[in-house]
Design a protein around this motif. Structure first.
Motif, mmCIF file in Angstrom:
data_model
loop_
_atom_site.group_PDB
_atom_site.id
_atom_site.type_symbol
_atom_site.label_atom_id
_atom_site.label_comp_id
_atom_site.label_asym_id
_atom_site.label_seq_id
_atom_site.Cartn_x
_atom_site.Cartn_y
_atom_site.Cartn_z
ATOM 1 N N LYS A 124 67.889 -40.674 7.089
ATOM 2 C CA LYS A 124 69.252 -40.296 6.693
ATOM 3 C C LYS A 124 69.580 -40.811 5.291
ATOM 4 O O LYS A 124 70.307 -40.169 4.541
ATOM 5 N N ALA A 125 69.084 -42.005 4.964
ATOM 6 C CA ALA A 125 69.427 -42.646 3.693
ATOM 7 C C ALA A 125 68.615 -42.116 2.512
ATOM 8 O O ALA A 125 69.076 -42.202 1.365
ATOM 9 N N LEU B 175 67.343 -44.228 10.324
ATOM 10 C CA LEU B 175 68.258 -44.621 9.252
ATOM 11 C C LEU B 175 67.641 -44.318 7.884
ATOM 12 O O LEU B 175 68.315 -43.799 6.985
ATOM 13 N N GLN C 78 77.522 -45.110 2.453
ATOM 14 C CA GLN C 78 77.153 -44.073 3.412
ATOM 15 C C GLN C 78 76.269 -44.555 4.557
ATOM 16 O O GLN C 78 76.234 -43.925 5.615
ATOM 17 N N HIS C 79 75.540 -45.680 4.363
ATOM 18 C CA HIS C 79 74.561 -46.080 5.380
ATOM 19 C C HIS C 79 74.582 -47.569 5.701
ATOM 20 O O HIS C 79 73.754 -48.029 6.482
#
Length: 152
Positions: free
Chosen positions: A116-117, A113, A36-37
């Motif tokens: 989001k992660a 990031l 996903q990241h």
């Protein structure tokens, strides 16, 4: 004590169970973060540790402290910092009071990031613990992990 001593055997079995739990959790989180990241568990951990630095007394970590926090050697940590710096997620700068010291900060892109992660990491951790708790050998360890209240 001998190699066949029941206390040593139990200790070794406990260590194997703990190692298995760690491996299962790390592998599950790794897959989720990568998918996903485009982040590894180590990269995520480094961003997380460095994001907690502050400008107060003792707020910036030396590379040895960072290495200890992410459980890597100093050389492996330096390589990891370089990879994330090349991606624009970290930046290094000289310590203003000691020109020999080098600090590392998370950039705005790195913070975005990480933000989001973090839910991905947390969800994958929960999933891995739930799955491990179904294993009778790992369930007691999961309970211990869940009961810990360790500051970040």
């Amino acid at each position: 004590m001998t190699a066949t001593d029941p206390a040593l055997t139990a200790l070794a079995q406990g260590w194997c169970a703990l190692s298995a739990l760690h491996g299962k959790i790390e592998a599950h989180i790794e897959r989720a973060l990568q998918a996903q990241h485009d982040l590894s568990v180590r990269e995520y951990s480094l961003l997380d540790v460095l994001s907690r630095q502050h400008d107060g007394e003792g707020g910036h970590l030396q590379m040895k402290q960072v290495a200890d926090a992410v459980v890597l050697s100093q050389s492996a940590t330096t390589r990891l910092v370089t990879r994330l710096e090349d991606r624009g997620l970290l930046e290094r700068y000289l310590c203003p009071t000691d020109r020999r010291g080098i600090y590392t900060n998370v950039t705005e892109a790195g913070l975005r990031l990480l933000e989001k992660a973090r839910p991905t990491n947390d969800a994958a951790l929960r999933e891995a613990l739930d799955k491990a708790s179904e294993n009778p050998q790992l369930a007691p360890l999961v309970k211990v992990v869940e009961s810990l209240n360790v500051p970040a």
